[in-house]
Design a protein around this motif. Structure first.
Motif, PDB file in Angstrom:
ATOM      1  N   TYR A 135       0.826  -1.211   0.000  1.00 40.42           N
ATOM      2  CA  TYR A 135       0.000   0.000   0.000  1.00 40.42           C
ATOM      3  C   TYR A 135       0.860   1.260   0.000  1.00 40.42           C
ATOM      4  N   ARG A 136       2.115   1.140   0.396  1.00 37.03           N
ATOM      5  CA  ARG A 136       2.989   2.316   0.424  1.00 37.03           C
ATOM      6  C   ARG A 136       3.238   2.875  -0.971  1.00 37.03           C
ATOM      7  N   SER A 137       3.175   2.026  -1.978  1.00 33.51           N
ATOM      8  CA  SER A 137       3.394   2.487  -3.356  1.00 33.51           C
ATOM      9  C   SER A 137       2.090   2.706  -4.097  1.00 33.51           C
ATOM     10  N   MET A 138       0.951   2.598  -3.412  1.00 37.31           N
ATOM     11  CA  MET A 138      -0.350   2.789  -4.040  1.00 37.31           C
ATOM     12  C   MET A 138      -0.944   4.123  -3.608  1.00 37.31           C
ATOM     13  N   PRO A 139      -1.750   4.743  -4.457  1.00 37.00           N
ATOM     14  CA  PRO A 139      -2.431   5.978  -4.037  1.00 37.00           C
ATOM     15  C   PRO A 139      -3.487   5.673  -2.982  1.00 37.00           C
ATOM     16  N   ALA A 140      -3.640   6.588  -2.040  1.00 36.21           N
ATOM     17  CA  ALA A 140      -4.636   6.426  -0.988  1.00 36.21           C
ATOM     18  C   ALA A 140      -6.020   6.772  -1.523  1.00 36.21           C
ATOM     19  N   SER A 141      -7.038   6.141  -0.955  1.00 37.11           N
ATOM     20  CA  SER A 141      -8.405   6.424  -1.366  1.00 37.11           C
ATOM     21  C   SER A 141      -8.866   7.767  -0.796  1.00 37.11           C
ATOM     22  N   LYS A 142      -9.975   8.252  -1.298  1.00 36.59           N
ATOM     23  CA  LYS A 142     -10.504   9.532  -0.847  1.00 36.59           C
ATOM     24  C   LYS A 142     -11.344   9.410   0.416  1.00 36.59           C
ATOM     25  N   LEU A 143     -11.610   8.186   0.846  1.00 36.43           N
ATOM     26  CA  LEU A 143     -12.399   7.973   2.058  1.00 36.43           C
ATOM     27  C   LEU A 143     -11.570   8.276   3.297  1.00 36.43           C
ATOM     28  N   LYS A 144     -12.250   8.577   4.383  1.00 37.39           N
ATOM     29  CA  LYS A 144     -11.613   8.844   5.661  1.00 37.39           C
ATOM     30  C   LYS A 144     -12.013   7.762   6.657  1.00 37.39           C
ATOM     31  N   LEU A 145     -11.024   7.171   7.319  1.00 34.55           N
ATOM     32  CA  LEU A 145     -11.255   6.140   8.323  1.00 34.55           C
ATOM     33  C   LEU A 145     -10.342   6.417   9.505  1.00 34.55           C
ATOM     34  N   PHE A 146     -10.969   6.828  10.642  1.00 36.86           N
ATOM     35  CA  PHE A 146     -10.215   7.208  11.842  1.00 36.86           C
ATOM     36  C   PHE A 146      -9.213   8.322  11.543  1.00 36.86           C
ATOM     37  N   GLY A 147      -9.640   9.227  10.679  1.00 39.49           N
ATOM     38  CA  GLY A 147      -8.811  10.379  10.367  1.00 39.49           C
ATOM     39  C   GLY A 147      -7.727  10.123   9.342  1.00 39.49           C
ATOM     40  N   LYS A 148      -7.669   8.928   8.744  1.00 38.21           N
ATOM     41  CA  LYS A 148      -6.647   8.609   7.763  1.00 38.21           C
ATOM     42  C   LYS A 148      -7.300   8.066   6.499  1.00 38.21           C
ATOM     43  N   ASN A 149      -6.562   8.162   5.408  1.00 35.27           N
ATOM     44  CA  ASN A 149      -7.034   7.625   4.141  1.00 35.27           C
ATOM     45  C   ASN A 149      -6.560   6.187   3.977  1.00 35.27           C
ATOM     46  N   PRO A 150      -7.450   5.208   3.967  1.00 35.86           N
ATOM     47  CA  PRO A 150      -7.023   3.810   3.783  1.00 35.86           C
ATOM     48  C   PRO A 150      -6.564   3.575   2.349  1.00 35.86           C
ATOM     49  N   PRO A 151      -5.927   2.433   2.099  1.00 38.29           N
ATOM     50  CA  PRO A 151      -5.500   2.130   0.723  1.00 38.29           C
ATOM     51  C   PRO A 151      -6.700   1.947  -0.201  1.00 38.29           C
ATOM     52  N   THR A 152      -6.422   1.996  -1.488  1.00 31.34           N
ATOM     53  CA  THR A 152      -7.469   1.793  -2.482  1.00 31.34           C
ATOM     54  C   THR A 152      -7.909   0.329  -2.497  1.00 31.34           C
ATOM     55  N   ALA A 153      -8.977   0.067  -3.250  1.00 29.01           N
ATOM     56  CA  ALA A 153      -9.523  -1.290  -3.303  1.00 29.01           C
ATOM     57  C   ALA A 153      -8.547  -2.286  -3.921  1.00 29.01           C
ATOM     58  N   GLN A 154      -7.602  -1.808  -4.734  1.00 29.10           N
ATOM     59  CA  GLN A 154      -6.639  -2.729  -5.341  1.00 29.10           C
ATOM     60  C   GLN A 154      -5.814  -3.451  -4.285  1.00 29.10           C
ATOM     61  N   TYR A 155      -5.537  -2.772  -3.194  1.00 25.59           N
ATOM     62  CA  TYR A 155      -4.757  -3.399  -2.124  1.00 25.59           C
ATOM     63  C   TYR A 155      -5.503  -4.599  -1.547  1.00 25.59           C
ATOM     64  N   TYR A 156      -6.805  -4.500  -1.420  1.00 22.21           N
ATOM     65  CA  TYR A 156      -7.592  -5.575  -0.816  1.00 22.21           C
ATOM     66  C   TYR A 156      -7.822  -6.725  -1.781  1.00 22.21           C
ATOM     67  N   VAL A 157      -7.593  -6.497  -3.065  1.00 23.53           N
ATOM     68  CA  VAL A 157      -7.635  -7.604  -4.021  1.00 23.53           C
ATOM     69  C   VAL A 157      -6.530  -8.608  -3.701  1.00 23.53           C
ATOM     70  N   ALA A 158      -5.340  -8.098  -3.423  1.00 24.94           N
ATOM     71  CA  ALA A 158      -4.229  -8.995  -3.088  1.00 24.94           C
ATOM     72  C   ALA A 158      -4.521  -9.772  -1.811  1.00 24.94           C
ATOM     73  N   LEU A 159      -5.073  -9.108  -0.812  1.00 20.62           N
ATOM     74  CA  LEU A 159      -5.403  -9.805   0.438  1.00 20.62           C
ATOM     75  C   LEU A 159      -6.497 -10.845   0.209  1.00 20.62           C
ATOM     76  N   SER A 160      -7.442 -10.542  -0.676  1.00 19.64           N
ATOM     77  CA  SER A 160      -8.509 -11.500  -0.968  1.00 19.64           C
ATOM     78  C   SER A 160      -7.952 -12.756  -1.632  1.00 19.64           C
ATOM     79  N   CYS A 161      -6.963 -12.586  -2.504  1.00 25.81           N
ATOM     80  CA  CYS A 161      -6.333 -13.751  -3.135  1.00 25.81           C
ATOM     81  C   CYS A 161      -5.732 -14.673  -2.085  1.00 25.81           C
ATOM     82  N   ILE A 162      -5.065 -14.094  -1.087  1.00 28.39           N
ATOM     83  CA  ILE A 162      -4.431 -14.900  -0.044  1.00 28.39           C
ATOM     84  C   ILE A 162      -5.480 -15.628   0.786  1.00 28.39           C
TER      85      ILE A 162
END
Length: 570
Positions: free
Chosen positions: A463-490
């Motif tokens: 996620y460090r090399s990915m753009p952050a999403s525009k959503l706010k979660l606990f005051g921070k921008n979580p990674p984009t949905a592409q990051y969770y694709v990799a986790l879903s594969c695992i």
């Protein structure tokens, strides 16, 4: 000041008539061109051995340095082949497949020796080594496990069917690589969705860690957890597990510690990682020798594999005849082989990129050190090697990124280094040394557990090399949905197999693509022909018409991809 010495009066004078070559202008010598084959290149003498630039003869000192660097890499290749055999033949719960482990070691040694030899003769990169890879070993093991379940009522056909699966899968992969290379679509594999690639590598890392624990403890696992926690806590399983974690920690922190202790040591700089890998093995041998424990007793306690009767290397081609295989099971596994083809091509491309990107140009002896590497040519070479390897009961081998980079850094700049590493592994293959009886299980587990943790780290921190999403979660921008694709594969692969993980990753990537395209309007701005100036030089009568009726022309500036939904909006 010194006086210039003059030649004696009676000294002979050298004239252009006496030495016409001195009077001729210097003409640049044409550089040698590598003879090209339809699957690779023919080697040049200057690529095989380092030459003295003044005499043109073989430089014996640098040749010796190349041979030593090749032998050091040969040690790594020999151990890596054992790791690959472990992943193919001991990851399934089937006893018949597990009993093929000594045969599997011989198969991996042959594949590594042949793969390095073939690329060393016909490959473009004169310092690249081909070897077995954990990525493909996981896929081979998954196919072997499925075949064993299908033949549970006919266990006598399992060994030959597993060998047939490996042979057909390897030849199938080689043909696929050749086709991709000859059709010129090798570069398209670099456009494979990055989240799916990260997810698959993370899946491989997850399986490596789980298999390391499974092999070290000797306890059956269900998915990713042991079936019996009490068995894991027994001294027979707990002591090797402690050694496994200690070895992994030492391999990860040891090289940096050695560099701090010996900052100026060239040996530590080049061989620090290899020293930290082999030191736990030497400590194990030292403890066993000090305690005076017999090898068979060590095997009975579960530290090593049981001793096998010594067999000739010819058993690789005679022990399990392909005529005894169930070919319907083999044909039913062909859809799973597409994943093997896909990952082999993708890993070949990434390996070439990593190796060539590490160095600004080719080494000494390369006739075209600054030329861009031909990706399609590399696929053709690897594909031809895989076809020949499969026809001789071998597995797929391709560019070994870490070993090739380390080989050149250690002084292995010419093909003699690659051939030396191949010869080193071939010695173990032809001698049929029973290393499985001497290498402790925790050492094998530690080797690919370290690799597995490295794969998982690369995915979890991608996620460090990915753009952050525009959503706010606990005051921070979580990674984009592409990051969770990799986790879903695992996650999917953890409860099923790597093949299902790749399929889910592709479907999620396609879904995200459609969602993003549907949300993005295809038109970014609109203008007309009167207020828009193109770069076309037009005659005065066309300009007159544009000034009069240019507002009848609509100019749309488009963005994103066009498909059915966005085309309708357009």
């Amino acid at each position: 000041s010194r006086r210039a010495r003059r030649a004696p009066a009676d000294a002979p004078r050298v004239t252009a008539a006496m030495a016409p070559e001195l009077a001729a202008p210097l003409v640049p010598q044409p550089r040698p061109v590598k003879p090209r084959l339809w699957f690779g290149y023919l080697p040049l003498w200057q690529e095989c051995f380092p030459l003295n630039p003044e005499t043109g003869k073989v430089d014996s000192v640098r040749t010796l340095a190349n041979i030593m660097a090749g032998c050091i890499i040969g040690i790594r290749q020999t151990l890596s082949a054992i790791v690959s055999a472990t992943l193919v033949f001991t990851t399934t719960s089937d006893v018949t497949v597990a009993s093929m482990f000594p045969f599997g070691i011989s198969m991996m040694w042959w594949s590594t020796a042949f793969g390095s030899l073939f690329y060393g003769l016909f490959g473009r990169l004169q310092y690249n080594t081909n070897a077995t890879q954990e990525v493909c070993a996981i896929l081979y093991g998954a196919m072997a496990g499925k075949a064993a379940k299908s033949l549970s009522d006919r266990p006598e056909q399992i060994p030959a069917t597993v060998v047939a699966l490996i042979v057909v899968g390897t030849v199938f992969t080689g043909i696929g690589s050749m086709l991709f290379g000859k059709l010129g679509v090798g570069r398209l594999m670099l456009s494979f969705p990055t989240p799916v690639t990260n997810g698959f590598l993370g899946t491989i890392g997850f399986f490596l860690v789980v298999q390391a624990l499974k092999i070290t403890t000797g306890v059956p696992f269900t998915y990713f957890y042991p079936r019996s926690l009490s068995q894991v806590l027994e001294p027979r399983s707990l002591c090797p597990t402690i050694c496994l974690f200690a070895m992994v920690m030492f391999m990860r922190s040891g090289p940096g510690l050695l560099k701090q202790l010996f900052p100026r040591s060239a040996v530590v700089k080049k061989l620090g990682g290899l020293i930290c890998q082999l030191l736990p093995l030497f400590l194990f041998f030292a403890v066993v020798a000090t305690l005076g424990v017999d090898r068979d007793r060590v095997s009975e306690l579960g530290w090593t594999y049981p001793a096998q009767a010594p067999e000739s290397f010819t058993t690789l081609w005679t022990k399990y005849p392909l005529s005894d295989a169930d070919w319907w099971v083999v044909l039913g596994s062909i859809p799973d082989m597409f994943s093997l083809v896909l990952m082999s091509i993708l890993c070949t491309m990434t390996g070439v990129l990593g190796i060539t990107g590490k160095f600004p140009g080719g080494p000494d002896g390369d006739p075209a050190p600054d030329d861009v590497i031909d990706f399609d040519g590399e696929l053709a070479t690897v594909g031809m090697g895989a076809i020949l390897s499969g026809l001789t009961n071998g597995v797929v081998t391709f560019h070994r990124l870490g070993s090739s980079v380390q080989l050149r850094m250690d002084g292995g700049t010419h093909r003699v280094a690659v051939l030396s590493s191949s010869l080193f592994v071939a010695v173990f293959f032809f001698s049929s040394l029973p290393l499985g009886h001497y290498i402790p299980k925790f050492f094998l587990g530690g080797l690919f557990c370290g690799s597995g943790i490295g794969f998982l780290e690369a995915v979890f921190f991608s996620y460090r090399s990915m753009p952050a999403s525009k959503l706010k979660l606990f005051g921070k921008n979580p990674p984009t949905a592409q990051y969770y694709v990799a986790l879903s594969c695992i996650i999917v692969a953890a409860f099923s197999s790597p093949f299902e993980g790749i399929g889910v990753g592709l479907m999620l990537t396609l879904f995200l693509f459609l969602m993003q395209s549907a949300r993005t309007h295809p038109v970014s701005s609109v203008s007309d022909g009167r207020n828009t100036m193109s770069r076309t030089l037009r005659p005065h009568w066309e300009l007159k018409h544009l000034r009069a009726d240019g507002d009848r022309i609509a100019v749309f500036y488009l963005q994103g991809q066009l498909f059915f939904g966005s085309g309708q909006s357009l």
